[in-house]
Design a protein around this motif. Structure first.
Motif, short mmCIF file in Angstrom:
data_model
loop_
_atom_site.label_atom_id
_atom_site.label_comp_id
_atom_site.label_asym_id
_atom_site.label_seq_id
_atom_site.Cartn_x
_atom_site.Cartn_y
_atom_site.Cartn_z
N ARG A 1 56.10 49.09 42.45
CA ARG A 1 55.58 49.50 40.88
C ARG A 1 56.07 48.78 39.88
NH1 ARG A 1 56.73 55.63 41.20
NH2 ARG A 1 58.62 54.82 41.28
N SER A 2 57.53 48.27 39.96
CA SER A 2 58.14 47.74 38.92
C SER A 2 57.77 46.36 38.80
CB SER A 2 59.47 47.96 39.19
OG SER A 2 60.19 46.95 40.07
N GLY A 3 57.06 45.62 39.53
CA GLY A 3 56.59 44.26 39.46
C GLY A 3 57.63 43.23 39.83
N LYS A 4 58.54 43.54 40.71
CA LYS A 4 59.44 42.72 41.26
C LYS A 4 58.86 41.74 42.21
CE LYS A 4 63.75 45.62 40.37
NZ LYS A 4 64.68 45.98 41.31
N VAL A 5 57.73 41.96 42.89
CA VAL A 5 56.94 41.22 43.79
C VAL A 5 55.51 40.91 43.32
CG1 VAL A 5 56.22 41.51 45.91
CG2 VAL A 5 58.24 42.67 45.63
N ASN A 6 55.32 39.77 43.65
CA ASN A 6 53.77 39.01 43.31
C ASN A 6 53.11 39.19 44.60
OD1 ASN A 6 54.63 38.27 40.55
ND2 ASN A 6 55.37 36.25 41.19
N ARG A 7 52.18 40.21 44.50
CA ARG A 7 51.35 40.22 45.64
C ARG A 7 50.16 39.33 45.85
NH1 ARG A 7 50.10 46.50 47.00
NH2 ARG A 7 49.35 45.39 48.87
N ALA A 8 49.83 38.99 47.00
CA ALA A 8 48.93 37.96 47.25
C ALA A 8 47.57 38.81 47.34
CB ALA A 8 49.13 37.29 48.54
N VAL A 9 46.41 38.14 46.95
CA VAL A 9 45.18 38.62 46.82
C VAL A 9 44.38 38.45 47.97
CG1 VAL A 9 43.05 38.80 45.72
CG2 VAL A 9 45.20 38.42 44.50
N ILE B 1 59.28 52.27 52.60
CA ILE B 1 58.93 50.70 52.92
C ILE B 1 57.51 50.64 53.30
CG2 ILE B 1 59.65 48.72 54.16
CD1 ILE B 1 61.89 49.91 52.46
N GLN B 2 56.72 49.64 52.63
CA GLN B 2 55.53 49.07 52.89
C GLN B 2 55.48 47.67 53.10
OE1 GLN B 2 53.05 51.36 52.67
NE2 GLN B 2 54.50 52.87 52.22
N SER B 3 54.52 47.33 54.39
CA SER B 3 54.46 45.78 54.66
C SER B 3 53.39 45.37 53.62
CB SER B 3 54.15 46.00 56.17
OG SER B 3 53.71 44.53 56.43
N VAL B 4 53.53 44.55 52.83
CA VAL B 4 52.56 43.90 52.22
C VAL B 4 52.57 42.43 52.25
CG1 VAL B 4 52.82 45.84 50.34
CG2 VAL B 4 54.24 44.03 49.99
N ARG B 5 51.46 41.66 51.63
CA ARG B 5 51.53 40.37 51.49
C ARG B 5 51.96 39.95 50.17
NH1 ARG B 5 45.81 38.60 52.15
NH2 ARG B 5 46.63 36.52 52.28
N GLY C 1 54.56 30.10 46.16
CA GLY C 1 53.27 29.25 46.59
C GLY C 1 52.89 29.60 47.97
N ARG C 2 53.65 30.19 48.84
CA ARG C 2 53.07 30.66 50.12
C ARG C 2 52.96 31.83 50.32
NH1 ARG C 2 57.62 28.29 54.17
NH2 ARG C 2 56.69 29.91 55.39
N VAL C 3 51.91 32.38 51.14
CA VAL C 3 51.63 33.65 51.32
C VAL C 3 52.31 34.29 52.76
CG1 VAL C 3 49.86 35.47 51.90
CG2 VAL C 3 49.56 33.58 50.14
N ARG C 4 53.16 35.23 52.50
CA ARG C 4 53.79 35.90 53.94
C ARG C 4 53.88 37.32 53.74
NH1 ARG C 4 59.25 37.35 53.72
NH2 ARG C 4 60.17 36.86 51.73
N ARG C 5 54.14 37.91 54.98
CA ARG C 5 54.24 39.43 54.76
C ARG C 5 55.79 39.93 54.75
NH1 ARG C 5 50.66 42.74 55.70
NH2 ARG C 5 48.56 42.14 56.67
N ALA C 6 56.06 40.88 53.97
CA ALA C 6 57.43 41.42 53.60
C ALA C 6 57.32 42.91 53.54
CB ALA C 6 58.02 40.69 52.24
#
Length: 63
Positions: A55-63, A33-37, A42-47
């Motif tokens: 890796r599979s692209g199920k999450v859109n990472r914030a820049v 488990i990694q804590s990523v933004r 449209g809102r940026v949050r940590r998850a």
């Protein structure tokens, strides 16, 4: 930090550690488990997300 992915729900699993003399003791495997933004509607949050979802692209990472 909880050991559970917020996307797929993957978490800790348990089983037996088996020694050379075939003695069974309980052990557990933690999910990676990694804590990523992330971008969440449209809102940026940590998850807390597992690496297979990253890796599979199920999450859109914030820049």
């Amino acid at each position: 930090m909880s050991r559970k992915c917020e996307v797929c729900g993957k978490g800790q699993t348990s089983g037996n550690a088996v020694s050379h003399s075939n003695i069974h003791t309980k052990r557990k495997w933690n999910a990676n488990i990694q804590s990523v933004r992330i971008n969440d509607n449209g809102r940026v949050r940590r998850a807390n997300v597992c690496t297979s979802c990253l890796r599979s692209g199920k999450v859109n990472r914030a820049v």
